[in-house]
Design an enzyme around this catalytic site. Structure first.
Site, PDB file in Angstrom:
ATOM      1  N   ASP A  51      32.062  38.258  48.365  1.00 15.90           N
ATOM      2  CA  ASP A  51      32.380  39.656  48.678  1.00 15.90           C
ATOM      3  C   ASP A  51      31.639  40.053  49.945  1.00 15.90           C
ATOM      4  OD1 ASP A  51      33.573  42.125  46.607  1.00 15.90           O
ATOM      5  OD2 ASP A  51      32.656  42.673  48.526  1.00 15.90           O
ATOM      6  N   ASP A  76      32.791  37.657  54.588  1.00 22.18           N
ATOM      7  CA  ASP A  76      34.164  38.140  54.733  1.00 22.18           C
ATOM      8  C   ASP A  76      35.122  36.967  54.555  1.00 22.18           C
ATOM      9  OD1 ASP A  76      36.655  39.073  55.843  1.00 22.18           O
ATOM     10  OD2 ASP A  76      35.537  40.631  56.911  1.00 22.18           O
ATOM     11  N   VAL A  77      36.111  37.127  53.695  1.00 21.75           N
ATOM     12  CA  VAL A  77      37.047  36.011  53.456  1.00 21.75           C
ATOM     13  C   VAL A  77      37.899  35.689  54.683  1.00 21.75           C
ATOM     14  CG1 VAL A  77      37.174  36.261  50.932  1.00 21.75           C
ATOM     15  CG2 VAL A  77      38.794  37.530  52.386  1.00 21.75           C
ATOM     16  N   ASN A 103      41.465  37.583  45.075  1.00 18.20           N
ATOM     17  CA  ASN A 103      41.576  39.008  44.738  1.00 18.20           C
ATOM     18  C   ASN A 103      41.276  39.928  45.921  1.00 18.20           C
ATOM     19  OD1 ASN A 103      41.216  41.462  42.807  1.00 18.20           O
ATOM     20  ND2 ASN A 103      39.202  41.248  43.779  1.00 18.20           N
ATOM     21  N   TYR A 167      50.641  46.459  54.025  1.00 17.57           N
ATOM     22  CA  TYR A 167      50.189  46.092  52.674  1.00 17.57           C
ATOM     23  C   TYR A 167      51.330  45.481  51.868  1.00 17.57           C
ATOM     24  CZ  TYR A 167      47.930  46.625  48.078  1.00 17.57           C
ATOM     25  OH  TYR A 167      47.390  46.395  46.831  1.00 17.57           O
ATOM     26  N   LYS A 171      51.652  41.660  50.459  1.00 16.85           N
ATOM     27  CA  LYS A 171      51.742  41.366  49.020  1.00 16.85           C
ATOM     28  C   LYS A 171      53.019  40.569  48.719  1.00 16.85           C
ATOM     29  CE  LYS A 171      47.956  43.095  47.219  1.00 16.85           C
ATOM     30  NZ  LYS A 171      46.907  42.167  46.714  1.00 16.85           N
ATOM     31  N   ILE A 200      45.725  50.905  39.263  1.00 20.07           N
ATOM     32  CA  ILE A 200      44.543  50.600  38.462  1.00 20.07           C
ATOM     33  C   ILE A 200      43.407  51.463  38.978  1.00 20.07           C
ATOM     34  CG2 ILE A 200      42.988  48.773  37.679  1.00 20.07           C
ATOM     35  CD1 ILE A 200      46.001  48.323  36.942  1.00 20.07           C
ATOM     36  N   THR A 202      40.439  52.056  40.342  1.00 23.48           N
ATOM     37  CA  THR A 202      39.279  51.437  40.999  1.00 23.48           C
ATOM     38  C   THR A 202      38.841  52.369  42.130  1.00 23.48           C
ATOM     39  OG1 THR A 202      40.650  50.218  42.586  1.00 23.48           O
ATOM     40  CG2 THR A 202      40.169  49.116  40.504  1.00 23.48           C
TER      41      THR A 202
HETATM   42  N1  NAD Z   1      43.624  49.312  42.359  1.00 25.93           N
HETATM   43  C1  NAD Z   1      44.945  49.232  42.314  1.00 25.93           C
HETATM   44  O1  NAD Z   1      45.646  50.217  41.953  1.00 25.93           O
HETATM   45  C2  NAD Z   1      45.632  47.953  42.681  1.00 25.93           C
HETATM   46  C3  NAD Z   1      47.011  47.871  42.421  1.00 25.93           C
HETATM   47  C4  NAD Z   1      47.681  46.689  42.736  1.00 25.93           C
HETATM   48  C5  NAD Z   1      46.993  45.621  43.298  1.00 25.93           C
HETATM   49  N2  NAD Z   1      45.652  45.745  43.561  1.00 25.93           N
HETATM   50  C6  NAD Z   1      45.004  44.590  44.153  1.00 25.93           C
HETATM   51  O2  NAD Z   1      43.881  44.231  43.389  1.00 25.93           O
HETATM   52  C7  NAD Z   1      42.894  43.625  44.230  1.00 25.93           C
HETATM   53  C8  NAD Z   1      41.565  44.318  44.032  1.00 25.93           C
HETATM   54  O3  NAD Z   1      41.727  45.684  44.306  1.00 25.93           O
HETATM   55  P1  NAD Z   1      40.688  46.767  43.767  1.00 25.93           P
HETATM   56  O4  NAD Z   1      41.430  48.028  43.583  1.00 25.93           O
HETATM   57  O5  NAD Z   1      39.882  46.193  42.674  1.00 25.93           O
HETATM   58  O6  NAD Z   1      39.782  46.940  45.081  1.00 25.93           O
HETATM   59  P2  NAD Z   1      38.256  47.391  45.235  1.00 25.93           P
HETATM   60  O7  NAD Z   1      38.173  48.025  46.574  1.00 25.93           O
HETATM   61  O8  NAD Z   1      37.787  48.153  44.040  1.00 25.93           O
HETATM   62  O9  NAD Z   1      37.492  46.001  45.268  1.00 25.93           O
HETATM   63  C9  NAD Z   1      37.800  45.054  46.251  1.00 25.93           C
HETATM   64  C10 NAD Z   1      36.576  44.230  46.544  1.00 25.93           C
HETATM   65  O10 NAD Z   1      36.960  43.278  47.550  1.00 25.93           O
HETATM   66  C11 NAD Z   1      35.988  43.267  48.570  1.00 25.93           C
HETATM   67  N3  NAD Z   1      36.614  42.889  49.837  1.00 25.93           N
HETATM   68  C12 NAD Z   1      37.582  43.571  50.507  1.00 25.93           C
HETATM   69  N4  NAD Z   1      37.896  42.937  51.642  1.00 25.93           N
HETATM   70  C13 NAD Z   1      37.130  41.810  51.681  1.00 25.93           C
HETATM   71  C14 NAD Z   1      37.004  40.761  52.604  1.00 25.93           C
HETATM   72  N5  NAD Z   1      37.723  40.719  53.734  1.00 25.93           N
HETATM   73  N6  NAD Z   1      36.122  39.753  52.319  1.00 25.93           N
HETATM   74  C15 NAD Z   1      35.383  39.795  51.185  1.00 25.93           C
HETATM   75  N7  NAD Z   1      35.449  40.779  50.290  1.00 25.93           N
HETATM   76  C16 NAD Z   1      36.315  41.778  50.526  1.00 25.93           C
HETATM   77  C17 NAD Z   1      35.440  44.686  48.611  1.00 25.93           C
HETATM   78  O11 NAD Z   1      34.162  44.728  49.218  1.00 25.93           O
HETATM   79  C18 NAD Z   1      35.432  45.066  47.142  1.00 25.93           C
HETATM   80  O12 NAD Z   1      34.206  44.701  46.526  1.00 25.93           O
HETATM   81  C19 NAD Z   1      43.464  43.703  45.648  1.00 25.93           C
HETATM   82  O13 NAD Z   1      44.133  42.495  45.948  1.00 25.93           O
HETATM   83  C20 NAD Z   1      44.464  44.841  45.554  1.00 25.93           C
HETATM   84  O14 NAD Z   1      45.457  44.743  46.543  1.00 25.93           O
HETATM   85  C21 NAD Z   1      44.975  46.893  43.266  1.00 25.93           C
END
Ligand code: NAD
Length: 279
Positions: A51, A76-77, A103, A167, A171, A200, A202
């Site tokens: 992360d 960073d990924v 993720n 986005y 996806k 979700i 978050t």
């Molecule tokens: N929350 C939603 O409603 C939702 C819906 C559909 C899909 N998603 C997907 O779920 C996944 C997680 O989303 P979330 O809502 O938990 O996000 P979040 O922001 O709560 O957590 C994401 C984490 O990824 C880390 N991160 C982001 N970019 C990064 C990078 N380049 N390198 C390393 N770390 C990185 C961030 O620091 C954070 O800790 C994502 O792929 C998102 O697209 C989320």
């Protein structure tokens, strides 16, 4: 329904479905990724999570103090050298890699105003990093005779939303990538699937709500048959299912974890429609 979610969140005992297993999770410091890290630990796996956020340190300390085997790799990924070093570190520390959960993603949402830098950010952090991490873990999985990969996609892969060229296209690419990866890795016993969550709750969603869940969940909840947003642990449970032996004949698939979002039509949950069919 909420009671079930609360009991999922409060399970602490190590239950052991993934004992002796080792997982790599990207974006494990918050949200869905954090729930995946916690659930994998609870089920006995050792977890290395990547992360960019320093918040990962506290997550790792908390899990380590509870007796779990966990390593936080900060970076960073999009940085290929970092990803390679992180996978090496996990292999060095835990000796094997059985699972990868891709993720971390960029939430960059642009439409007609999109720039080259936006495209680079969202595709590098998304499909390109997903593919890179799979390339990096595949040799270890192959040598061990198999493994499991889950890519986190979204309902956004399937639909149009305003100002979401970046986005949603990224996806969509994740879902196609998942199928191609599944085909090419099947001969090595590596299954590859995706999950597509609905809304979700978050930090990203909370930010959009200005921190006011009471006001906004009743609005956004209506996009889902279950009339609520999901919890990170509910997505984590689906991901762990796909990684587990219970999913041994599932590969190249996408699992909707969306409370019925994608199955709804333009009439939504029907509250505004007066037509109830003939009696
Ligand atoms: N929350 C939603 O409603 C939702 C819906 C559909 C899909 N998603 C997907 O779920 C996944 C997680 O989303 P979330 O809502 O938990 O996000 P979040 O922001 O709560 O957590 C994401 C984490 O990824 C880390 N991160 C982001 N970019 C990064 C990078 N380049 N390198 C390393 N770390 C990185 C961030 O620091 C954070 O800790 C994502 O792929 C998102 O697209 C989320």
């Amino acid at each position: 329904m909420r009671d079930n979610v609360d009991s999922m969140k409060s399970r602490h005992a190590i239950e052991g479905r993934f004992r002796q297993r080792v997982a790599v999770v990207s974006g494990g410091a918050a949200g869905i990724g954090r729930a995946v890290v916690e659930e994998l630990c609870r089920e006995g796996a050792a977890v290395g999570f990547l992360d960019v956020s320093e918040a990962g340190t506290a997550v790792a300390e908390e899990l380590g103090a509870a007796g779990h085997r966990v390593a936080f790799l900060r970076g960073d990924v999009r940085d290929r050298a970092f990803c390679a070093a992180a996978v090496e570190e996990v292999l060095g520390r835990f000796g094997r890699i059985d699972f990868l959960v891709n993720n971390a993603f960029s939430f960059t949402s642009k439409g007609l105003d999109v720039t080259h830098a936006d495209w680079e950010r969202v595709f590098q952090a998304g499909p390109e990093a997903f593919a890179l991490l799979a390339q990096l873990v595949a040799p270890a999985m192959r040598a061990q005779g198999g493994g499991g990969i889950v890519n986190v996609s979204s309902i956004s892969a399937f639909i149009a939303q305003p100002n979401r060229w970046t986005y949603n296209a990224a996806k969509g690419a994740v879902n196609t990538l998942t199928k191609c990866m599944a085909l090419d890795l099947a001969p090595y016993g590596i299954r590859v699937n995706s999950v597509s969550p609905g809304w979700i709750w978050t930090q990203e969603v909370d930010k959009a709500a200005g921190g006011d869940r009471t006001r906004w969940e009743p609005v956004w909840g209506q996009y889902h048959m279950l009339e609520r947003c999901g919890e990170p642990v509910e997505v984590a449970a689906a991901i762990l299912f796909l990684l587990s032996e219970d999913a041994s004949f599932i590969t190249g698939a996408d699992l909707a974890v969306d409370g019925g979002y994608r199955s709804l039509g333009s009439e939504g949950i029907g509250k505004t429609s007066s037509f109830a069919g003939s009696k």
